[in-house]
Design an enzyme around this catalytic site. Structure first.
Site, PDB file in Angstrom:
ATOM      1  N   HIS A 180       0.453  -1.226   0.307  1.00 12.31           N
ATOM      2  CA  HIS A 180       0.253   0.171   0.194  1.00 12.31           C
ATOM      3  C   HIS A 180       0.984   1.024  -0.105  1.00 12.31           C
ATOM      4  O   HIS A 180       1.592   0.842   0.381  1.00 12.31           O
ATOM      5  CB  HIS A 180      -0.832   0.071   0.724  1.00 12.31           C
ATOM      6  CG  HIS A 180      -0.390   0.222   2.514  1.00 12.31           C
ATOM      7  ND1 HIS A 180      -0.154   1.351   3.050  1.00 12.31           N
ATOM      8  CD2 HIS A 180      -0.268  -0.815   3.030  1.00 12.31           C
ATOM      9  CE1 HIS A 180       0.162   0.916   4.504  1.00 12.31           C
ATOM     10  NE2 HIS A 180      -0.233  -0.144   4.451  1.00 12.31           N
TER      11      HIS A 180
ATOM     12  N   ASP B 201       6.085   1.851   7.320  1.00 15.71           N
ATOM     13  CA  ASP B 201       4.267   1.328   7.102  1.00 15.71           C
ATOM     14  C   ASP B 201       3.542   2.274   5.821  1.00 15.71           C
ATOM     15  O   ASP B 201       2.940   3.400   6.414  1.00 15.71           O
ATOM     16  CB  ASP B 201       3.443   0.993   8.254  1.00 15.71           C
ATOM     17  CG  ASP B 201       2.298   0.979   8.401  1.00 15.71           C
ATOM     18  OD1 ASP B 201       2.067  -0.053   7.071  1.00 15.71           O
ATOM     19  OD2 ASP B 201       1.485   0.851   9.525  1.00 15.71           O
TER      20      ASP B 201
ATOM     21  N   GLU C 121      -5.252   1.561   2.165  1.00 14.86           N
ATOM     22  CA  GLU C 121      -5.433   0.843   2.185  1.00 14.86           C
ATOM     23  C   GLU C 121      -5.446   1.305   4.029  1.00 14.86           C
ATOM     24  O   GLU C 121      -6.052  -0.075   5.135  1.00 14.86           O
ATOM     25  CB  GLU C 121      -4.128   0.065   2.994  1.00 14.86           C
ATOM     26  CG  GLU C 121      -3.481  -1.203   3.495  1.00 14.86           C
ATOM     27  CD  GLU C 121      -3.172  -1.167   5.246  1.00 14.86           C
ATOM     28  OE1 GLU C 121      -3.252  -2.213   5.668  1.00 14.86           O
ATOM     29  OE2 GLU C 121      -2.828  -0.093   5.584  1.00 14.86           O
ATOM     30  N   GLU C 122      -4.872   2.298   4.442  1.00 13.66           N
ATOM     31  CA  GLU C 122      -4.956   3.060   6.232  1.00 13.66           C
ATOM     32  C   GLU C 122      -6.599   3.453   6.603  1.00 13.66           C
ATOM     33  O   GLU C 122      -6.786   3.437   7.934  1.00 13.66           O
ATOM     34  CB  GLU C 122      -3.810   3.556   6.558  1.00 13.66           C
ATOM     35  CG  GLU C 122      -2.686   3.439   6.643  1.00 13.66           C
ATOM     36  CD  GLU C 122      -1.962   2.614   7.520  1.00 13.66           C
ATOM     37  OE1 GLU C 122      -2.734   2.346   8.275  1.00 13.66           O
ATOM     38  OE2 GLU C 122      -0.974   1.953   7.270  1.00 13.66           O
TER      39      GLU C 122
ATOM     40  N   ASP D 156       3.753  -6.143   3.896  1.00 20.64           N
ATOM     41  CA  ASP D 156       3.101  -4.753   4.312  1.00 20.64           C
ATOM     42  C   ASP D 156       4.162  -4.824   5.979  1.00 20.64           C
ATOM     43  O   ASP D 156       3.867  -5.291   6.486  1.00 20.64           O
ATOM     44  CB  ASP D 156       2.178  -4.553   4.518  1.00 20.64           C
ATOM     45  CG  ASP D 156       1.696  -3.723   5.515  1.00 20.64           C
ATOM     46  OD1 ASP D 156       2.119  -2.620   5.529  1.00 20.64           O
ATOM     47  OD2 ASP D 156      -0.067  -3.647   5.068  1.00 20.64           O
TER      48      ASP D 156
ATOM     49  N   HIS E  37       2.683   3.621  13.449  1.00 18.85           N
ATOM     50  CA  HIS E  37       1.510   4.658  13.010  1.00 18.85           C
ATOM     51  C   HIS E  37       1.378   6.152  14.199  1.00 18.85           C
ATOM     52  O   HIS E  37       1.412   6.202  14.695  1.00 18.85           O
ATOM     53  CB  HIS E  37      -0.086   4.275  13.970  1.00 18.85           C
ATOM     54  CG  HIS E  37      -0.423   3.464  12.968  1.00 18.85           C
ATOM     55  ND1 HIS E  37      -1.823   2.529  12.077  1.00 18.85           N
ATOM     56  CD2 HIS E  37      -0.319   2.986  11.735  1.00 18.85           C
ATOM     57  CE1 HIS E  37      -1.916   2.099  11.579  1.00 18.85           C
ATOM     58  NE2 HIS E  37      -1.161   1.653  10.795  1.00 18.85           N
TER      59      HIS E  37
END
Length: 573
Positions: A124, A136, A170-171, A199, A283
């Protein structure tokens, strides 16, 4: 990563009517294709790092992130489009109309190869709004980009078709990949023989997780075995592989881990620090380049990806082949008892084939049977090992052989316990009904308590309630217990209630994974909603060992699902 509570031709000919697409065709460089090289080309990790530096710059210059719908994400997709088109890929820019803001999926097809046998690799391209999103999933984006460019630079003869995808949204809930899969016809879905998503492949305290049985996962494991790097499957979830798997396409997720913590056993395998997250910047704003990148992992994964895509799609047509594996690979019983294991097969190249299962090495008084005795590669069979009271105690290796166009085998270690009798029988779990605080259970905050409503207990006043938040959330519950050897029965049981607000009848959005040690006993989901139901499992394979019983509940970003456990027991007799 998001943790939860073809038609013929070089590019896809048709997308859903709602998708605005722009197809940019470019011919390969003028040089003629070379014959198949002896080995895949090597991917230089410095080239991957150069892509990551670009992604960091896009984030820095555009509000500090590359989230879907932002200028940072637009810059990312433009960069991918330009690099791939210049290398000779046919690039399709697909507007994801269900994503937030202006969001593009980038699909890149390398010309040539049998489009009815397409292997697809994806990552992604977006990140979260909290930071640059470099591990990420800049790491997956950059490694796949450089692997694609290396293949293009070598112009191999293509046998099967190769496609890449970089997904928006994706998120936000795997939205971009879902949009793409939903745009495919049935024939186009059938043409994709395997999809692998990459990922987070450079976690600073990570491991090597290959989770799936598709042809791409098989090739990745083969590569890591060749460089003496052990792999594991992961219980972390989820990413864009789910969009493909839900459409019936064999899929895998491949990573170095996100927010779960590294165990001491994993430190012994890979190094790092036990008790800390695989990626402590998951994140967060600190997910930046170069501080949050493990260059060793990054280089290994880039070359594993190159090996998989090269060996699956180039050269002469691959022979039909398969693999055989066993889970668990060991079992312990008293003479006169039986145990089971699952024999799994996978198609590693070519087409699926019939695999006939046989065994050898069983001692006198021990018989081995398979149900079914033959499977189509990709399927599984239950192996039953039955013993008589005359079977001599000891440890024996049983070889399980699968015979098709080739012959492959796997080993199973059978321990026949001595005749000294069963000492230490009884119920082995402490605080089985959760009525006395939490000890000896280890649980996420708020799991064990005097719950009410959806989490009300079956008996007594307390139980264990995992998830039920209606937002991205993971809860765990575990207890380690030592099982005596020499007994005839080892049974784990518990009552499980599942209530959900999910409305789907096909998709597993929220999951509860039940494990004994590293063995997954069963995975429940929002599709298994029911009142309290007794669940039982045979743990004879763990006789004489200390084993951790673990429950992991993972909930996605919306529509809550509650997993409530009560009246547990691990009974030995």
């Amino acid at each position: 990563m998001r943790l939860r509570t073809v038609t013929a031709g070089p590019a896809l000919a048709v997308f859903a009517a709602t998708a605005l697409t722009l197809t940019l065709s470019a011919q390969p460089a003028a040089a003629s294709p070379t014959s198949l090289l002896a080995a895949p080309p090597t991917v230089d990790v410095n080239s991957v790092n150069a892509h990551l530096q670009q992604l960091q710059t896009f984030a820095t210059n555009n509000g500090g992130n590359r989230a879907t719908g932002t200028a940072g994400h637009t810059a990312t997709t433009t960069y991918l489009q330009q690099k791939l088109q210049a290398a000779g890929f046919t690039v399709t820019v697909q507007t994801c109309t269900t994503c937030s803001g202006s969001a593009k999926n980038i699909i890149a097809d390398w010309p040539g190869g049998d489009t009815s046998n397409t292997y697809m690799f994806g990552a992604h391209s977006d990140g979260v709004s909290a930071g640059p999103g470099i591990n990420d999933d800049g790491s997956g984006t950059a490694t796949l980009l450089e692997a694609a460019l290396q293949l293009a630079a070598n112009h191999p003869t293509m046998t099967n078709h190769l496609r890449f995808g970089w997904w928006a949204g994706e998120e936000q809930g795997l939205i971009g990949s879902k949009f793409y899969v939903n745009s495919l016809t049935t024939a186009q879905k059938t043409a994709i023989k395997a999809y692998g998503t990459f990922d987070m492949v450079a976690s600073t305290n990570g491991g090597y997780f290959v989770t799936g049985t598709d042809a791409i996962a098989v090739k990745l494991r083969a590569y890591f075995t060749s460089i003496n790097v052990p792999t594991e499957t992961s219980t972390e979830c989820c990413s864009d592989d789910g969009s493909f798997r839900n459409a019936g396409i064999p899929s895998s997720i491949n990573s170095t881990g996100a927010s779960f913590t590294k165990t001491s056993a994993q430190v012994a395998k890979w190094g790092g620090t036990a008790g800390q997250a695989y990626d402590s910047c998951y994140h967060k704003a600190c997910d930046s380049y170069p501080s949050n990148i493990n260059t060793t992992s990054l280089g290994r994964w880039a070359n594993a990806e190159e090996y998989a895509l090269w060996t699956l799609t180039t050269g002469s047509a691959p022979a039909n082949d398969f693999s055989v594996s066993l889970s668990p690979g060991t079992g312990a019983v008293n003479p006169g008892s039986s145990t089971t294991a699952t024999v799994s097969t996978a198609t590693t190249s070519g087409s699926a084939q019939t695999v006939t299962l046989t065994s050898s090495g069983a001692p006198a008084g021990v018989s081995v049977s398979f149900s079914p005795a033959s499977v189509t590669s990709g399927g599984s069979s239950t192996m039953t090992v039955a013993t008589t009271t005359a079977a001599a105690p000891g440890s024996y290796t049983i070889t399980v052989t699968g015979t098709g166009s080739a012959v492959h085998s796997a080993s199973y270690t059978l321990t026949l316990n001595g005749t000294g009798g069963c000492t230490g029988a009884g119920q082995k779990l402490g605080n089985p009904g959760f009525e006395t605080a939490t000890t000896p259970w280890t649980a996420s905050s708020g799991v064990i308590g005097a719950n009410t409503g959806d989490g009300s207990p079956r008996t007594g006043t307390r139980d264990a309630w995992l998830d039920g938040y209606g937002s991205t959330h993971t809860d765990t519950l575990s207890q380690s217990v030592t099982l005596p050897a020499g007994c005839s029965a080892y049974t784990l049981s518990f009552y499980l209630k599942i209530s959900t607000a999910e409305t789907t009848t096909t998709s597993q959005y929220d999951k509860l994974t039940v494990q004994a040690g590293t063995t997954t006993l069963q995975v429940f989901s929002n599709l298994n909603a029911s009142a309290y139901t007794l669940r039982s499992y045979n743990l004879a394979a763990f006789a004489g060992q200390t084993v951790t019983i673990k429950f992991t509940g993972a909930e996605d970003s919306s529509l809550k699902t509650s997993f409530v456990i009560d009246d547990t027991a691990l009974t030995v007799s």
